[in-house]
Design a protein around this motif. Structure first.
Motif, PDB file in Angstrom:
ATOM      1  N   LYS A  33     -91.888  28.816 -43.749  1.00  0.00           N
ATOM      2  CA  LYS A  33     -90.501  29.281 -43.717  1.00  0.00           C
ATOM      3  C   LYS A  33     -89.942  29.394 -42.306  1.00  0.00           C
ATOM      4  N   SER A  34     -90.791  29.621 -41.345  1.00  0.00           N
ATOM      5  CA  SER A  34     -90.322  29.707 -39.958  1.00  0.00           C
ATOM      6  C   SER A  34     -91.478  29.454 -39.008  1.00  0.00           C
ATOM      7  N   VAL A  35     -91.114  29.142 -37.781  1.00  0.00           N
ATOM      8  CA  VAL A  35     -92.114  28.899 -36.742  1.00  0.00           C
ATOM      9  C   VAL A  35     -91.537  29.347 -35.408  1.00  0.00           C
ATOM     10  N   MET A  36     -92.415  29.794 -34.519  1.00  0.00           N
ATOM     11  CA  MET A  36     -91.996  30.263 -33.196  1.00  0.00           C
ATOM     12  C   MET A  36     -92.642  29.369 -32.145  1.00  0.00           C
ATOM     13  N   ALA A  82     -92.471  29.113 -24.368  1.00  0.00           N
ATOM     14  CA  ALA A  82     -92.740  28.506 -23.057  1.00  0.00           C
ATOM     15  C   ALA A  82     -92.945  29.685 -22.117  1.00  0.00           C
ATOM     16  N   GLN A  83     -94.203  29.982 -21.853  1.00  0.00           N
ATOM     17  CA  GLN A  83     -94.557  31.132 -21.023  1.00  0.00           C
ATOM     18  C   GLN A  83     -94.670  30.700 -19.570  1.00  0.00           C
ATOM     19  N   ALA A  84     -93.894  31.326 -18.699  1.00  0.00           N
ATOM     20  CA  ALA A  84     -93.930  31.005 -17.267  1.00  0.00           C
ATOM     21  C   ALA A  84     -95.273  31.434 -16.684  1.00  0.00           C
ATOM     22  N   ILE A  85     -95.857  30.591 -15.860  1.00  0.00           N
ATOM     23  CA  ILE A  85     -97.089  30.934 -15.155  1.00  0.00           C
ATOM     24  C   ILE A  85     -96.740  31.758 -13.917  1.00  0.00           C
ATOM     25  N   ASN A  86     -95.673  31.358 -13.245  1.00  0.00           N
ATOM     26  CA  ASN A  86     -95.195  32.032 -12.042  1.00  0.00           C
ATOM     27  C   ASN A  86     -94.319  33.226 -12.453  1.00  0.00           C
ATOM     28  N   PRO A  87     -94.626  34.426 -11.992  1.00  0.00           N
ATOM     29  CA  PRO A  87     -93.830  35.591 -12.394  1.00  0.00           C
ATOM     30  C   PRO A  87     -92.388  35.558 -11.882  1.00  0.00           C
ATOM     31  N   ALA A  88     -92.059  34.630 -11.016  1.00  0.00           N
ATOM     32  CA  ALA A  88     -90.690  34.528 -10.499  1.00  0.00           C
ATOM     33  C   ALA A  88     -89.825  33.602 -11.364  1.00  0.00           C
ATOM     34  N   MET A  89     -90.384  33.078 -12.462  1.00  0.00           N
ATOM     35  CA  MET A  89     -89.637  32.171 -13.330  1.00  0.00           C
ATOM     36  C   MET A  89     -89.369  32.833 -14.678  1.00  0.00           C
ATOM     37  N   LYS A  90     -88.381  32.313 -15.408  1.00  0.00           N
ATOM     38  CA  LYS A  90     -88.035  32.838 -16.725  1.00  0.00           C
ATOM     39  C   LYS A  90     -88.900  32.182 -17.796  1.00  0.00           C
ATOM     40  N   SER A  91     -89.075  32.889 -18.910  1.00  0.00           N
ATOM     41  CA  SER A  91     -89.806  32.370 -20.062  1.00  0.00           C
ATOM     42  C   SER A  91     -88.827  32.141 -21.209  1.00  0.00           C
ATOM     43  N   TYR A  92     -89.268  31.348 -22.206  1.00  0.00           N
ATOM     44  CA  TYR A  92     -88.400  30.965 -23.316  1.00  0.00           C
ATOM     45  C   TYR A  92     -89.125  31.117 -24.645  1.00  0.00           C
ATOM     46  N   THR A  93     -88.359  31.391 -25.693  1.00  0.00           N
ATOM     47  CA  THR A  93     -88.859  31.375 -27.067  1.00  0.00           C
ATOM     48  C   THR A  93     -87.820  30.669 -27.915  1.00  0.00           C
ATOM     49  N   SER A  94     -88.289  29.781 -28.768  1.00  0.00           N
ATOM     50  CA  SER A  94     -87.380  29.203 -29.753  1.00  0.00           C
ATOM     51  C   SER A  94     -87.965  29.485 -31.125  1.00  0.00           C
ATOM     52  N   ALA A  95     -87.102  29.470 -32.109  1.00  0.00           N
ATOM     53  CA  ALA A  95     -87.537  29.684 -33.484  1.00  0.00           C
ATOM     54  C   ALA A  95     -86.793  28.711 -34.376  1.00  0.00           C
ATOM     55  N   VAL A  96     -87.516  28.214 -35.357  1.00  0.00           N
ATOM     56  CA  VAL A  96     -86.904  27.393 -36.395  1.00  0.00           C
ATOM     57  C   VAL A  96     -87.124  28.151 -37.694  1.00  0.00           C
ATOM     58  N   PHE A  97     -86.062  28.325 -38.432  1.00  0.00           N
ATOM     59  CA  PHE A  97     -86.087  29.096 -39.662  1.00  0.00           C
ATOM     60  C   PHE A  97     -85.445  28.256 -40.761  1.00  0.00           C
ATOM     61  N   VAL A  98     -86.050  28.253 -41.932  1.00  0.00           N
ATOM     62  CA  VAL A  98     -85.535  27.446 -43.028  1.00  0.00           C
ATOM     63  C   VAL A  98     -84.621  28.290 -43.904  1.00  0.00           C
ATOM     64  N   THR A  99     -83.397  27.800 -44.088  1.00  0.00           N
ATOM     65  CA  THR A  99     -82.449  28.445 -44.985  1.00  0.00           C
ATOM     66  C   THR A  99     -82.140  27.464 -46.115  1.00  0.00           C
ATOM     67  N   LYS A 100     -81.526  27.972 -47.134  1.00  0.00           N
ATOM     68  CA  LYS A 100     -81.068  27.093 -48.217  1.00  0.00           C
ATOM     69  C   LYS A 100     -79.560  27.052 -48.165  1.00  0.00           C
ATOM     70  N   LEU A 101     -79.039  25.854 -48.113  1.00  0.00           N
ATOM     71  CA  LEU A 101     -77.606  25.654 -48.082  1.00  0.00           C
ATOM     72  C   LEU A 101     -77.263  24.672 -49.201  1.00  0.00           C
ATOM     73  N   LYS A 102     -76.550  25.138 -50.190  1.00  0.00           N
ATOM     74  CA  LYS A 102     -76.199  24.323 -51.361  1.00  0.00           C
ATOM     75  C   LYS A 102     -77.449  23.735 -52.011  1.00  0.00           C
ATOM     76  N   GLY A 103     -78.496  24.561 -52.109  1.00  0.00           N
ATOM     77  CA  GLY A 103     -79.732  24.143 -52.753  1.00  0.00           C
ATOM     78  C   GLY A 103     -80.655  23.297 -51.894  1.00  0.00           C
ATOM     79  N   GLU A 104     -80.210  22.909 -50.720  1.00  0.00           N
ATOM     80  CA  GLU A 104     -81.015  22.081 -49.816  1.00  0.00           C
ATOM     81  C   GLU A 104     -81.643  22.934 -48.728  1.00  0.00           C
ATOM     82  N   LYS A 105     -82.895  22.630 -48.377  1.00  0.00           N
ATOM     83  CA  LYS A 105     -83.549  23.326 -47.273  1.00  0.00           C
ATOM     84  C   LYS A 105     -82.955  22.824 -45.965  1.00  0.00           C
TER      85      LYS A 105
END
Length: 189
Positions: free
Chosen positions: A118-121, A124-147
């Protein structure tokens, strides 16, 4: 008579430029170097690469889900040429936390454990503490019966080696999906 194209510099008694002229040249040079280091630093150049990589992984997860009806549990399964561990970032695909994210049925928000299908995370974890990190997520919804796999990418508001928490997805009674990044991060896409 002076030649019209010849520049006439005033030289001091020692045959060179004056002390003030040297000071001006040194400060201009230092200013140019400082601007170049700030504008073209490798750290700033690598953060957009991490964002490009996590966006590619996210899009590949959406396509993979549409073809396989499940999410890939590794970057290799997605067929991407992105290294999971680089000198600057560590990329991971993982199932969402057991307690979230939050969903909505008929406009009411509730918490439901989610499974990998149903979802996945993606982080992107920064190795250098002076850089920003990222997270993305994909989530499955139903729209008009379609995933329909929908995605969001969050970036830490300040440099951090800890990626943002799993974003929250909500869906109203009309099927409209909204995603929100949690405190300490901001939504990019």
């Amino acid at each position: 008579m002076t030649h019209p194209h010849k520049v006439n510099y005033k030289f001091n008694k020692l045959g060179g430029l004056g002390f003030i002229s040297w000071i001006v040249i040194v400060f201009l040079t230092l200013g140019i170097v400082a601007i170049a280091q700030t504008k073209f630093s490798p750290r700033r150049a690598l953060q957009p690469q991490a964002l490009t990589d996590i966006a590619s992984i996210t899009r590949a997860q959406q396509a993979y889900f549409l073809e396989q009806d499940t999410f890939a549990d590794s970057i290799e399964k997605l067929g991407l040429a992105i290294k999971t561990d680089t000198e600057t970032y560590r990329y991971r695909i993982s199932p969402p936390p057991i307690t979230g994210p939050f969903q909505s049925r008929n406009g009411k928000v509730f918490s439901e454990p989610l499974t990998l299908n149903k979802s996945v995370m993606i982080t992107a974890q920064a190795i250098n503490p002076a850089m920003k990190s990222y997270t993305s997520a994909v989530f499955v919804t139903k729209l008009k019966g379609e995933k329909n796999p929908v995605a969001v990418i969050c970036e830490t508001e300040s440099p951090s080696r800890i990626p943002p928490a799993m974003p929250i997805f909500t869906q109203d009674k009309f099927g409209q999906v909204q995603s929100n990044c949690l405190k300490g991060s901001r939504k990019l896409r």
